[in-house]
Design an enzyme around this catalytic site. Structure first.
Site, PDB file in Angstrom:
ATOM      1  N   ASP A 170       0.836  -1.192   0.000  1.00 45.06           N
ATOM      2  CA  ASP A 170       0.000   0.000   0.000  1.00 45.06           C
ATOM      3  C   ASP A 170       0.879   1.253   0.000  1.00 45.06           C
ATOM      4  OD1 ASP A 170      -2.777   1.082   0.357  1.00 45.06           O
ATOM      5  OD2 ASP A 170      -1.905   1.891   2.193  1.00 45.06           O
ATOM      6  N   GLU A 222      14.301 -15.080  -1.476  1.00 43.44           N
ATOM      7  CA  GLU A 222      14.518 -16.317  -0.719  1.00 43.44           C
ATOM      8  C   GLU A 222      13.343 -17.276  -0.867  1.00 43.44           C
ATOM      9  OE1 GLU A 222      15.242 -15.513   3.380  1.00 43.44           O
ATOM     10  OE2 GLU A 222      16.755 -13.966   2.969  1.00 43.44           O
TER      11      GLU A 222
END
Length: 525
Positions: free
Chosen positions: A200, A255
């Site tokens: 956001d 990752e």
């Protein structure tokens, strides 16, 4: 795991409060969303974006988070979130969840501690500043929802920054400890199986360290409707330090093979979109309000947008509707079904990832919500000239003749059902040739069948107004896309090819392409 799926994907935004209520309290929830995931999968979408369902006092309906790792009881439980992720994956849908890291709720434990003193462990987790000698705020920054962006706190005897509501204090994302905490939040949800995040107002994450005044806009011809629109926002957003934090976040995402899409709110939205996606240490994609706030669609709008992405390393995203703006059938198509289909086809023809908002596939017009039923603080503050975000957040209509159109068993919902939406309910349109729902399914299927539309170059072509002509090209695959954005029929020469998809009265003839008013034609050449 990779993020290759993102390129050319179609992502469906679910606003949980208004999607489906499973427990009869008039508010949508996670179990309700699970019940209707089949609908999203049947559209052919690749992923869902789930608006906030986290613990919140709901001053801004979930965009004021008081626990980033908790599920608000209004929406269900953490087990329900896990079940939703599992069911979505079973249906082949990726799951993207909102992360609201520019600010938190003032009810968050972090802020409760931060405001106690100037020397506690979280004293610098939010943006605090001393008053000017005369007691006035540190600078002239204005909040998006009206009024100044600073509020006095008597305990610390300082002002705190809030770019939105008073109850939404800005996190100090400059602070490495805050960054660490937010990255821990990211890992919490990635470990639970989410495939990415929608960030956001990502360019609001950091502020000018010197707290300099924003300069005024000197070209205003008349007073704008909101105080923050008087200023050029040079110092309260889009600071270079934000990209340093994004680089850290990108390392965590990599990752897990996860992605992030950023929401950009800026005076130069396309420029910042490109900047925030330019490289392997930036966001995977970003979208802005460039098309979301467009009031009329013209060829120049699309060509200008695409031109700003020429040669870019990053990948754009586009949307015509979301929970913050007037629904596109009303804003861009005057609630005309034919023009609504044309706008949907145009969105799905653009280079980038496409976002659909719940109800777009039904052609829902922006709902009428009377003042006494408004819930959105922004709409109330700026009534009657505000955006009226509640009109995009009314209940999703599933069954025309059911109670509240199948959204809830309660006699009413948190927002009223627009009576016009009953006739556009899912059960009315499902399986009906020519309906907006079936058109959307066909348009998404066509996009997925054509690699050039999903990932190819965008090559603008010359054409007289109001025709928008461009080619999408990937390797040897070429797709000519012709859109008549005006009401009168036009003819245009076209290279030899095969008509693959059309909107309205459009066909390929030996003399070229014949395009009826508000029509489109896709030609494989």
């Amino acid at each position: 795991m990779t993020t290759d799926w993102l390129r050319g994907a179609v992502i469906y935004q679910i606003y949980p409060r208004s999607f489906r209520d499973s427990d009869g309290d008039g508010v949508g929830d996670l179990r309700g969303a699970i019940e209707k995931l089949d609908h999203v999968a049947a559209l052919g979408c690749d992923a869902i974006w789930l608006s906030p369902f986290f613990t919140s006092p709901m001053k801004d309906y979930g965009y004021d988070v008081s626990d980033y790792c908790g599920v608000d009881p209004l929406f269900g439980s953490l087990a329900d979130a896990d079940a939703l992720i599992k069911r979505a994956h079973e249906l082949g849908l990726k799951v993207i969840i909102d992360q609201v890291w520019s600010h938190s709720s003032d009810q968050h434990a972090w802020f409760a501690e931060s405001r106690q003193s100037r020397d506690n462990p979280k004293a610098d987790w939010y943006v605090w500043a001393d008053a000017k000698p005369d007691g006035s705020p540190p600078n002239n920054w204005q909040a998006m929802f009206g009024g100044g962006a600073w509020t006095w706190d008597s305990r610390r005897r300082q002002y705190y920054l809030h770019n939105f509501l008073v109850e939404q204090p800005d996190l100090n994302v400059r602070n490495p400890a805050v960054q660490d905490a937010l990255l821990d939040v990211a890992r919490f949800w990635l470990e639970r199986g989410v495939d990415g995040f929608r960030l956001d107002v990502v360019n609001f994450f950091t502020h000018d360290a010197q707290l300099r005044d924003n300069p005024p806009i000197t070209s205003l011809r008349r007073a704008p409707p909101r105080p923050h629109q008087f200023q050029r926002h040079l110092y309260d957003r889009t600071q270079p330090e934000t990209l340093e934090f994004i680089a850290r976040l990108r390392g965590v995402l990599d990752e897990y093979g996860a992605m992030a899409v950023g929401e950009i709110e800026d005076e130069e939205p396309l420029k910042v979109q490109r900047e925030y996606t330019d490289g392997d240490d930036r966001l995977h994609t970003a979208y802005s309000f460039f098309l979301l706030r467009t009031r009329a669609m013209a060829p120049a709008v699309i060509k200008d947008a695409m031109a700003q992405w020429e040669g870019a390393r990053g990948w754009p995203s586009w949307s015509l509707s979301n929970h913050d703006v007037t629904r596109f059938p009303t804003r861009l198509a005057d609630d005309d079904p034919q023009r609504t289909k044309l706008m949907m086809a145009l969105l799905l023809a653009l280079r980038g990832t496409a976002f659909l908002y719940q109800g777009d596939e039904l052609g829902l017009p922006h709902a009428d919500v009377p003042f006494e039923r408004l819930r959105d603080p922004e709409a109330i503050a700026f009534w009657p000239s505000g955006i009226g975000r509640d009109g995009a957040r009314t209940p999703m209509p599933w069954a025309r003749d059911a109670n509240m159109a199948g959204f809830t068993q309660a006699p009413d919902a948190w927002l009223p059902l627009d009576p016009r939406h009953r006739a556009l309910a899912v059960d009315v349109q499902d399986g009906i040739g020519g309906s907006m729902l079936e058109f959307t399914r066909d348009a998404i299927a066509f996009r997925k069948s054509c690699a050039a539309l999903r990932e190819g170059e965008f090559i603008a072509l010359d054409a007289p107004e109001p025709v928008l002509a461009f080619e999408r090209r990937l390797g040897d695959e070429r797709m000519l896309c012709l859109f008549n954005l005006g009401p009168e029929p036009v003819r245009r020469p076209a290279a030899e090819g095969v008509a693959r998809f059309s909107v309205g009265d459009a066909e390929l003839r030996t003399s070229g392409a014949a395009l009826g008013g508000f029509s489109a034609l896709f030609v494989a050449i």
